[in-house]
Motif scaffolding. Sequence first.
Motif, PDB file in Angstrom:
ATOM      1  N   GLU A 109       2.056   3.466  -3.211  1.00 22.73           N
ATOM      2  CA  GLU A 109       2.504   2.138  -3.602  1.00 22.73           C
ATOM      3  C   GLU A 109       1.749   1.049  -2.838  1.00 22.73           C
ATOM      4  OE1 GLU A 109       5.816   4.943  -4.657  1.00 22.73           O
ATOM      5  OE2 GLU A 109       4.379   4.731  -3.039  1.00 22.73           O
ATOM      6  N   ALA A 113      -0.865  -1.774  -4.432  1.00 20.46           N
ATOM      7  CA  ALA A 113      -0.614  -3.208  -4.287  1.00 20.46           C
ATOM      8  C   ALA A 113      -1.874  -3.975  -3.905  1.00 20.46           C
ATOM      9  CB  ALA A 113       0.467  -3.439  -3.235  1.00 20.46           C
ATOM     10  N   GLU A 197       2.949  -5.396   1.161  1.00 21.31           N
ATOM     11  CA  GLU A 197       3.885  -4.352   0.751  1.00 21.31           C
ATOM     12  C   GLU A 197       5.297  -4.561   1.293  1.00 21.31           C
ATOM     13  OE1 GLU A 197       1.744  -2.792   4.447  1.00 21.31           O
ATOM     14  OE2 GLU A 197       1.172  -3.788   2.581  1.00 21.31           O
TER      15      GLU A 197
END
Length: 348
Positions: A109, A113, A197
């Motif tokens: 993730e 990003a 994040e």
Amino acid sequence: MKLLIASDAWHPQVNGVVRSLEQMVRRAPEHGFEMALLSVADFRSLPLPGYTEIRLALAGRDRVAARWAKERPSHVHIATEGPIGFAARRHCLAHGLPFTTSYHTRFPEYLAARLPVPEAWSYAYLRRFHGAARGTMVSTPTLQAELEARGFTHLMRWTRGVDTERFRPAAPGEPPPAELAQLPRPLFLYVGRLAVEKNLSAFLSLDLPGTKVVVGDGPDRARLQALAPEARFLGTRTGAALASVYAACDAFVFPSLTDTFGIVLLEAMACGLPIAAFPVPGPNDVLSGTRVGILDHDLRAAALAALRLSRAECRQEALRRGWDVSADQFFGNIIEAHGGERGTRNAA
């Protein structure tokens, strides 16, 4: 017994991985282990582009082999999936040595990003990386279930803890840090890395009374300060200086959608600080079954509701989350992954 921990995360970095490993190193003698650490200090390194406080080790085979011959570890734990973790894994596989790993960070993730890298590619790499381990330690049941659904195997639970002597409420009459003393209240606090994040803009954009206080540093700091010039950015704080900031504030706001745990949640609780967060993995696992935090998709509503929670109850909940429990799990997992054996010292 000697346990070698291979980690790309270590001092001077300030994050949950480092805090967790520090505590395991400190408690190792209680569990019969001598410790050795393979970290960025053992290699030449380069700063990570765009994130210069993190350095990438140039972990060559010869240097790794020489360190192994010197330390002769009986057990090996690979804490991160970076260059050092990969080099340690390669050495273990080449010499038939068992090892454990841990899954701390949602790198797929985080990478997605920043760069157009499909999460499926990153998870495929991580699944292969951890698949060779005797066991992979994860912090929460939700994370364990997610990784099992993605094909990860041999998962073991390793919770996190908090130092309740260092992180504590302010003593009667103890003044707050000078930079907080005259700020309009209530004080809403964030502690952590200032990076995309962490979803910090979700906190800084809230219409809240009082003052937003931010502790930490990172590559996103300049953008975030421009977004919220009225917020107070205090930079990095550690130890007693950090604890005093927690204790002086009124609520802790945790906007992350991707953290696998969030040790700062426990630190806030230990200082008597109620929590506001989104109802996502991490906060859900840490706060489930307690009355020390508010989880709501409306983060503003959660932050305001957290002000009404009991600070004393936050402290009591934290007292049940000491690092001793975490260390029992960690070293128990190490032994279990070796089939209950105490390890065989080797010179590979």
